[in-house]
Structure formats: structure tokens, C-alpha cells
Design a protein around this motif. Structure first.
Motif, PDB file in Angstrom:
ATOM      1  N   UNK A 182     -13.245 -23.605  -9.089  1.00  0.00           N
ATOM      2  CA  UNK A 182     -11.818 -23.772  -8.811  1.00  0.00           C
ATOM      3  C   UNK A 182     -11.321 -22.770  -7.786  1.00  0.00           C
ATOM      4  N   UNK A 183     -11.778 -21.508  -7.893  1.00  0.00           N
ATOM      5  CA  UNK A 183     -11.308 -20.501  -6.941  1.00  0.00           C
ATOM      6  C   UNK A 183     -11.880 -20.770  -5.545  1.00  0.00           C
ATOM      7  N   UNK A 184     -13.124 -21.233  -5.489  1.00  0.00           N
ATOM      8  CA  UNK A 184     -13.736 -21.554  -4.184  1.00  0.00           C
ATOM      9  C   UNK A 184     -13.010 -22.733  -3.546  1.00  0.00           C
ATOM     10  N   UNK A 185     -12.706 -23.749  -4.367  1.00  0.00           N
ATOM     11  CA  UNK A 185     -12.040 -24.943  -3.840  1.00  0.00           C
ATOM     12  C   UNK A 185     -10.585 -24.639  -3.459  1.00  0.00           C
ATOM     13  N   UNK A 186      -9.917 -23.777  -4.236  1.00  0.00           N
ATOM     14  CA  UNK A 186      -8.537 -23.392  -3.885  1.00  0.00           C
ATOM     15  C   UNK A 186      -8.530 -22.701  -2.524  1.00  0.00           C
ATOM     16  N   UNK A 187      -9.524 -21.843  -2.308  1.00  0.00           N
ATOM     17  CA  UNK A 187      -9.615 -21.149  -1.015  1.00  0.00           C
ATOM     18  C   UNK A 187      -9.856 -22.143   0.118  1.00  0.00           C
ATOM     19  N   UNK A 188     -10.698 -23.151  -0.150  1.00  0.00           N
ATOM     20  CA  UNK A 188     -10.964 -24.188   0.871  1.00  0.00           C
ATOM     21  C   UNK A 188      -9.667 -24.923   1.223  1.00  0.00           C
ATOM     22  N   UNK A 189      -8.855 -25.223   0.214  1.00  0.00           N
ATOM     23  CA  UNK A 189      -7.589 -25.933   0.452  1.00  0.00           C
ATOM     24  C   UNK A 189      -6.650 -25.043   1.283  1.00  0.00           C
ATOM     25  N   UNK A 190      -6.556 -23.772   0.885  1.00  0.00           N
ATOM     26  CA  UNK A 190      -5.681 -22.828   1.604  1.00  0.00           C
ATOM     27  C   UNK A 190      -6.117 -22.693   3.068  1.00  0.00           C
ATOM     28  N   UNK A 191      -7.424 -22.650   3.290  1.00  0.00           N
ATOM     29  CA  UNK A 191      -7.951 -22.437   4.649  1.00  0.00           C
ATOM     30  C   UNK A 191      -7.851 -23.674   5.535  1.00  0.00           C
ATOM     31  N   UNK A 192      -7.568 -24.839   4.920  1.00  0.00           N
ATOM     32  CA  UNK A 192      -7.548 -26.086   5.699  1.00  0.00           C
ATOM     33  C   UNK A 192      -6.115 -26.410   6.124  1.00  0.00           C
ATOM     34  N   UNK A 215      -2.026 -16.748 -19.458  1.00  0.00           N
ATOM     35  CA  UNK A 215      -0.618 -17.103 -19.302  1.00  0.00           C
ATOM     36  C   UNK A 215       0.073 -16.272 -18.217  1.00  0.00           C
ATOM     37  N   UNK A 216      -0.370 -15.011 -18.076  1.00  0.00           N
ATOM     38  CA  UNK A 216       0.473 -14.074 -17.326  1.00  0.00           C
ATOM     39  C   UNK A 216       0.285 -14.091 -15.808  1.00  0.00           C
ATOM     40  N   UNK A 217      -0.952 -14.409 -15.339  1.00  0.00           N
ATOM     41  CA  UNK A 217      -1.202 -14.305 -13.897  1.00  0.00           C
ATOM     42  C   UNK A 217      -0.713 -15.536 -13.156  1.00  0.00           C
ATOM     43  N   UNK A 218      -0.026 -15.355 -12.043  1.00  0.00           N
ATOM     44  CA  UNK A 218       0.142 -16.528 -11.185  1.00  0.00           C
ATOM     45  C   UNK A 218      -0.599 -16.278  -9.876  1.00  0.00           C
ATOM     46  N   UNK A 219      -0.765 -17.339  -9.119  1.00  0.00           N
ATOM     47  CA  UNK A 219      -1.654 -17.266  -7.967  1.00  0.00           C
ATOM     48  C   UNK A 219      -1.222 -16.186  -6.970  1.00  0.00           C
ATOM     49  N   UNK A 220       0.082 -15.976  -6.826  1.00  0.00           N
ATOM     50  CA  UNK A 220       0.599 -14.979  -5.895  1.00  0.00           C
ATOM     51  C   UNK A 220       0.137 -13.575  -6.239  1.00  0.00           C
ATOM     52  N   UNK A 221      -0.181 -13.360  -7.529  1.00  0.00           N
ATOM     53  CA  UNK A 221      -0.617 -12.023  -7.941  1.00  0.00           C
ATOM     54  C   UNK A 221      -2.135 -11.888  -7.959  1.00  0.00           C
ATOM     55  N   UNK A 222      -2.812 -13.000  -7.689  1.00  0.00           N
ATOM     56  CA  UNK A 222      -4.261 -13.003  -7.770  1.00  0.00           C
ATOM     57  C   UNK A 222      -4.847 -12.547  -6.444  1.00  0.00           C
ATOM     58  N   UNK A 223      -5.721 -11.529  -6.503  1.00  0.00           N
ATOM     59  CA  UNK A 223      -6.314 -10.941  -5.295  1.00  0.00           C
ATOM     60  C   UNK A 223      -6.968 -11.969  -4.376  1.00  0.00           C
ATOM     61  N   UNK A 224      -7.580 -12.986  -5.021  1.00  0.00           N
ATOM     62  CA  UNK A 224      -8.323 -13.961  -4.213  1.00  0.00           C
ATOM     63  C   UNK A 224      -7.401 -14.801  -3.341  1.00  0.00           C
ATOM     64  N   UNK A 225      -6.115 -14.846  -3.701  1.00  0.00           N
ATOM     65  CA  UNK A 225      -5.194 -15.720  -2.978  1.00  0.00           C
ATOM     66  C   UNK A 225      -3.985 -14.945  -2.485  1.00  0.00           C
ATOM     67  N   UNK A 226      -4.180 -13.716  -2.038  1.00  0.00           N
ATOM     68  CA  UNK A 226      -3.075 -12.858  -1.585  1.00  0.00           C
ATOM     69  C   UNK A 226      -2.212 -13.573  -0.548  1.00  0.00           C
TER      70      UNK A 226
END
Ligand SMILES: NC(=O)c1ccc[n+]([C@@H]2O[C@H](COP(=O)([O-])OP(=O)(O)OC[C@H]3O[C@@H](n4cnc5c(N)ncnc54)[C@H](O)[C@@H]3O)[C@@H](O)[C@H]2O)c1
Ligand SMILES: O=C(O)C1=N[C@H](C(=O)O)CCC1
Length: 256
Positions: free
Chosen positions: A9-19, A33-44
Motif C-alpha cells: 500500500x505504501x509503495x502504491x501510494x507513492x506511485x500514485x503521488x509521483x504520477x 487511528x491516530x496517524x494521518x497521511x500528512x504526518x507520515x514520513x513516507x508521504x511528507x
């Protein structure tokens, strides 16, 4: 993107972001429950709504990419189809009945979708080559090899390979009919007379070998996914094409 905190999922999310042609409009994962994508290092730098409960998802997504777990994917795919979102499902482990149900629902809702046990081009080709070889070599064993965190076995790819081979293979009793197993399971799982062996080891990603044997000769076909990036070309193709259809396909080859 369902399962966005996971390996795929994280690899595919990055592919979507990069496209530049795609937009990530929402992410879903049951893990926390607590993390959202904006706070996740992989998707800064991304500001994407994150959901942790299927029933609370609100989205105008056109495609639902799913890399979750076998017990979640059926409900996820139903949710997507019922909301007019095209599922692109990589999660393995659904039963044949579940797949049939989803295909009927896709037809009823006139929504296109894809379930692909393997998005790697090498795996799609391996399955096609194996099907071709099985016409001439009915004696076959499938060996799939994966990382040791994988929860389903045999792999979706191995099951799909066995099904494709069974379509063309002359049914036969393979091996010695009087053979016994000193340790139960030694000969692997059985599918229509074929044996499937599942190897789990750290260091592996996803690999498969199909071994054929005939009088005085053998043929081995092998594919390797050394990195999860290998699945992204297939996911991208599926995301681009899936909305053109009103049915749920099984197998990436249907969209290539
Ligand atoms: N089709 C392919 O090409 C391909 C390639 C690799 C993996 N896979 C499959 O994809 C799936 C995921 O693999 P992975 O290695 O990324 O696993 P993973 O364990 O790394 O990720 C799974 C994610 O799903 C989340 N999850 C669990 N239950 C959930 C639920 N009810 N709702 C939403 N999210 C939930 C987990 O929290 C986790 O983040 C597996 O079924 C695997 O076999 C398919
Ligand atoms: O990592 C996994 O898990 C994989 N699962 C798929 C399967 O079950 O066939 C495809 C390859 C990776």
C-alpha cells in the motif's frame, strides 16, 4: 488506497503521488487511528484524508486500490463497487465464491474492476508460458517463494498458475500412486493432481518456479520480483484502464 500503511500500500501510494495523471484522494488502513497521511514520513507534504473505519469513508475516488488482508478485501471491494468506485485489487486470498459475488455485483452496478493476484509482468508471462508448456508436459510442480511475513499460502499467483495449467493439462495421477508421506505435507498442497509448495524465508520478496518433467527432460520457468517496485507498472496500467469497462476482470493480462 486501502492498506496504505503496508508494504504494498505504501509503495502504491507513492506511485500514485509521483504520477502527475493521478491524484491520491484518500487513504484507508485499519492499523492505527491516530496517524494521518500528512504526518507520515513516507508521504511528507501530502494532505490526504486518512480513514480507519470502512463505514466512515467518504470519498469521490474513481479507483479503489486494495493491498490489505484476505479477511478484509471482500468487504472493501463490495464497498467500492456499491459506491461506483472501480476496484483494483492486489490483495490475495479471496475464495472463488467471493470473486464470483463481486463479479456479479460489478455487472449489476456497471462498474469496471480488476483482481490481479500478481501485478508483475514477469509473473503474468510466467503464467502464460506455464500454460503453454503444460499442454506438452502434464507432470508439473509449482514452487512459490515469499518473504516470511506473508499470511496466505499458497500464494494467489501459485493458485492462479495452477488454475491456468488445469485448463489445458491432461488430468493424470502424478507421481507414484503407492507413495506415502513419512512426514504429512511433505509432497505439498494438491490442486487437481498438481503439487504446490510454499517457501517462506526472510530476504525473499516474491518468486515462483514452475517445474515440468518428461521422459529424459525437464523445463523450469522462473520469475522473480526482487523489489515491490516490480508490481507498480501493472498497478498503473490497471488504474489507467479500469474505468473503461463495466465488469470485474481477474488477471492483469485482461488489461495489458
Ligand atoms: N497482486 C500483487 O501483485 C501483490 C503483490 C504483493 C502483495 N500482494 C498482496 O497484497 C496484500 C498486502 O500485502 P503487503 O505485503 O502489503 O501486506 P502488509 O501486511 O504490509 O499490509 C497490509 C495492510 O493492510 C492493513 N489492514 C489490515 N486489515 C485491514 C482492514 N480491515 N482494512 C484496511 N486495512 C487493513 C494493515 O494494517 C496493513 O497496513 C497481500 O494479500 C499480498 O498477498 C499482492
Ligand atoms: O508479498 C506478497 O504477499 C505477494 N503476494 C502475491 C501472491 O500471493 O501471489 C503476489 C506477490 C507478492
Amino acid at each position: 488506497m486501502a492498506g496504505y500503511k503496508g508494504r504494498m500500500g505504501s509503495t502504491a501510494a507513492q506511485m500514485v503521488i509521483d504520477n502527475p495523471d493521478f491524484e491520491l484522494v484518500g487513504v484507508f488502513d485499519a492499523r492505527s487511528q491516530e496517524q494521518n497521511l500528512g504526518e507520515d514520513d513516507r508521504f511528507k507534504g501530502q494532505d490526504v484524508p486518512a480513514f480507519h473505519d470502512l463505514n466512515l469513508i467518504k470519498t469521490d475516488a474513481t479507483v479503489w486500490i486494495d493491498f490489505t488482508i484476505p479477511t478484509a478485501v471482500y468487504e472493501n471491494a463490495k464497498f467500492a463497487l456499491n459506491h461506483g468506485i472501480s476496484p483494483v485489487i492486489g490483495t490475495t486470498g479471496m475464495t472463488d465464491e467471493q470473486v464470483k459475488d463481486l463479479q456479479a455485483l460489478a455487472k449489476e452496478k456497471k462498474v469496471g474492476g480488476l483482481i490481479a493476484p500478481n501485478f508483475g509482468i514477469s509473473a503474468v508471462l510466467l503464467m502464460q508460458f506455464a500454460q503453454q508448456a503444460a499442454k506438452y508436459f502434464p507432470d508439473v510442480e509449482i514452487i512459490e517463494m515469499h518473504h516470511d511475513d506473508k499470511i496466505d499460502s499458497p500464494s494467489g499467483t501459485a493458485i492462479s498458475t495452477a488454475k491456468k495449467i488445469a485448463e489445458v493439462r491432461q488430468p493424470k495421477q502424478q507421481g507414484n500412486p503407492d507413495a506415502t508421506e513419512t512426514i504429512p505435507g511433505a509432497r505439498g498442497a494438491e490442486y487437481e493432481g498438481m503439487r504446490i509448495h510454499a517457501v517462506r524465508l526472510p530476504g525473499l520478496v516474491a518468486h515462483e518456479e514452475v517445474m515440468f518433467g518428461g521422459p529424459g527432460e525437464g523445463l523450469t520457468i522462473r520469475q522473480d520480483s526482487f523489489d515491490r517496485i516490480s508490481f507498480m507498472t501493472g498497478v498503473k496500467v490497471a488504474v489507467e484502464k479500469v474505468n473503461q469497462y463495466h465488469e470485474l476482470f481477474v488477471g492483469l493480462e485482461n488489461l495489458l
